[in-house]
Design a protein around this motif. Structure first.
Motif, PDB file in Angstrom:
ATOM      1  N   MET A 192       5.188  -2.346   5.391  1.00 23.65           N
ATOM      2  CA  MET A 192       5.181  -1.493   6.561  1.00 23.65           C
ATOM      3  C   MET A 192       3.918  -0.635   6.468  1.00 23.65           C
ATOM      4  O   MET A 192       3.683   0.018   5.449  1.00 23.65           O
ATOM      5  CB  MET A 192       6.439  -0.631   6.594  1.00 23.65           C
ATOM      6  N   VAL A 193       3.104  -0.663   7.517  1.00 22.43           N
ATOM      7  CA  VAL A 193       1.784  -0.037   7.473  1.00 22.43           C
ATOM      8  C   VAL A 193       1.654   1.000   8.574  1.00 22.43           C
ATOM      9  O   VAL A 193       2.017   0.751   9.734  1.00 22.43           O
ATOM     10  CB  VAL A 193       0.663  -1.089   7.645  1.00 22.43           C
ATOM     11  N   TYR A 194       1.136   2.157   8.205  1.00 20.25           N
ATOM     12  CA  TYR A 194       0.736   3.153   9.193  1.00 20.25           C
ATOM     13  C   TYR A 194      -0.647   3.639   8.807  1.00 20.25           C
ATOM     14  O   TYR A 194      -0.825   4.348   7.817  1.00 20.25           O
ATOM     15  CB  TYR A 194       1.717   4.323   9.254  1.00 20.25           C
ATOM     16  N   LYS A 195      -1.647   3.167   9.576  1.00 17.26           N
ATOM     17  CA  LYS A 195      -3.058   3.432   9.269  1.00 17.26           C
ATOM     18  C   LYS A 195      -3.375   2.867   7.891  1.00 17.26           C
ATOM     19  O   LYS A 195      -3.317   1.665   7.710  1.00 17.26           O
ATOM     20  CB  LYS A 195      -3.356   4.909   9.440  1.00 17.26           C
ATOM     21  N   ALA A 196      -3.674   3.705   6.904  1.00 17.78           N
ATOM     22  CA  ALA A 196      -3.985   3.155   5.578  1.00 17.78           C
ATOM     23  C   ALA A 196      -2.863   3.416   4.580  1.00 17.78           C
ATOM     24  O   ALA A 196      -3.039   3.218   3.385  1.00 17.78           O
ATOM     25  CB  ALA A 196      -5.300   3.729   5.057  1.00 17.78           C
ATOM     26  N   ARG A 197      -1.698   3.862   5.078  1.00 14.59           N
ATOM     27  CA  ARG A 197      -0.546   4.030   4.209  1.00 14.59           C
ATOM     28  C   ARG A 197       0.289   2.755   4.252  1.00 14.59           C
ATOM     29  O   ARG A 197       0.608   2.255   5.329  1.00 14.59           O
ATOM     30  CB  ARG A 197       0.299   5.233   4.644  1.00 14.59           C
TER      31      ARG A 197
END
Length: 411
Positions: A192-197
């Motif tokens: 699960m990705v949010y921007k670079a997290r």
């Protein structure tokens, strides 16, 4: 929380079940399949004239807190962008990010230029270049058609390679990406990705190919094995995140591309370390129905925590999940349609409908290639393998086949 899952196959059903069981969520899956009708019971008040085929109308009437867009075709058509622009919180990549991941030569080049472990590759732009390459480099290697039909193949001898390339280039202008075939333990890792997290889910191993004991990397999965303590460990998953995925998403973020959503990476654990060999937007059918059975956490809450910069700690059951695909007997050449499926009264197991439909009198019928996916969970790999085969034997259809060796060749 009110959640809409958009899609109609096995992964959407498995995801809907997880969201309903692991959190106090009202869940609808649209357009859904025969196994997702059950989620309507969790909704306090269904929209007037509810019709799961009317996706947009359902969104407007239901007013969800979260929309999870799983249908890859709709993602590629820009549905994520459209729904986000209307104010909904959408768990799905936008079309720009999706195109980035679909363009394998592009992201492989980005990884290569930034010293991110990726299979070496080159582009073949003419049939002459292709013939010269085959003369100089031994098989096997991986071929991917960048334009046209975007076919994929792994030739194992020179004649096979030349025949494929002559056919591909002979059909008109095209380009072919050729990359090295990596030997080692192959595994998939959904994240699960949010921007670079990046938050890893659970790695799993796919058994590919129709026949017993077959391992064909270019075929679709006919089974999967997932375990929190299996041959692919949390350490391997964390290495894939830290050495490959996070650096990659940081690089594309600097290029103006934010990937926000679910993604599945494919990796090979070689003698020289971990290497990325493929990525795709979203989740795969065969793997998702396995690892989602082991997740103890509410994935929707995890997504909101990720967006808000909070720590995300997913909990997993310390067990083994094994999934087996029931496919049409002539798959992958032709699909199966309208063959009745009968289940023993004492059937045990988890059924996810991938390409099945409801016929007259409520009978379940085949409606595609990979029709059903069965999953069982046990303390051991051997136990889960035996249980899922018992489940498969309790389903009867003259037009369905399955592999009986799923998970048996794993260490």
């Amino acid at each position: 929380m009110k959640i809409i899952v958009i899609g109609e196959n096995a992964k959407e059903q498995a995801l809907g079940s997880l969201l309903e069981c692991r959190g106090s969520n009202e869940v609808l899956v649209v357009p859904g399949n025969p196994g997702t009708v059950q989620f309507e019971q969790s909704v306090e008040e269904l929209p007037d004239n509810y019709n799961p085929e009317d996706i947009f109308g359902t969104l407007v009437e239901f007013e969800p807190d979260l929309v999870i867009l799983c249908d890859e075709d709709l993602i590629r058509k820009g549905w994520g962008d459209s729904l986000s622009s209307r104010g909904w919180n959408v768990l799905a990549p936008d079309i720009k990010a999706c195109h980035m991941i679909d363009d394998k030569p592009l992201w492989a080049k980005i990884m290569q230029e930034n010293d991110i472990p990726v299979a070496d590759f080159r582009m073949l732009n003419t049939i002459e270049e292709a013939r010269k390459f085959v003369e100089e480099f031994p098989c096997p290697f991986v071929l991917k058609e960048v334009e046209g039909e975007k076919r994929f193949a792994i030739p194992y001898n020179e004649d096979e390679a030349l025949d494929l390339l002559e056919e591909w280039f002979g059909n008109g202008h095209t380009r072919v990406m050729v990359s090295e075939f990596k030997e080692g333990r192959r595994f998939n890792l959904p994240v699960m990705v949010y921007k670079a997290r990046v938050v890893p889910l659970l790695p799993y191993i796919v058994m590919r190919g129709i026949y017993e004991h077959e391992d064909d990397p270019q075929a679709k999965g006919m089974g999967a094995v997932c375990s929190a303590r299996g041959p692919i460990s949390h350490e391997h998953a964390q290495e894939a995140v830290e050495r490959i995925m996070v650096p990659f998403f940081k690089v594309i973020q600097k290029r103006g591309v934010d990937y926000n959503g679910l993604l599945t990476g494919e990796f090979v654990l070689t003698d020289h370390g971990l290497v990325c060999v493929n990525m795709k937007p979203g989740l795969s059918e065969t793997g998702a129905v396995s690892y989602l059975q082991l997740l103890r956490s509410d994935l929707a809450k995890a997504w909101f925590d990720l967006q808000e910069g909070k720590p995300v700690n997913l909990e997993w059951r310390p067990k083994v999940a094994v999934s087996v695909v029931l496919a049409g007997k002539d798959y992958p050449q032709t699909d199966s349609h309208d063959a009745p499926i009968v289940m023993d009264e004492d059937f045990e197991g988890i059924i996810n409908y991938n390409h099945a439909k409801v016929g007259e009198n409520g009978r379940i019928l085949t409606d595609g290639g990979r029709v059903l996916i069965l999953t069982r969970v046990d303390e051991t790999l051997a136990g889960a393998c035996a249980k899922v085969q018992e489940s498969a034997d309790a389903i009867h259809c003259s037009d369905l086949i399955h592999r009986s060796d799923i998970g048996q060749d794993l260490d």
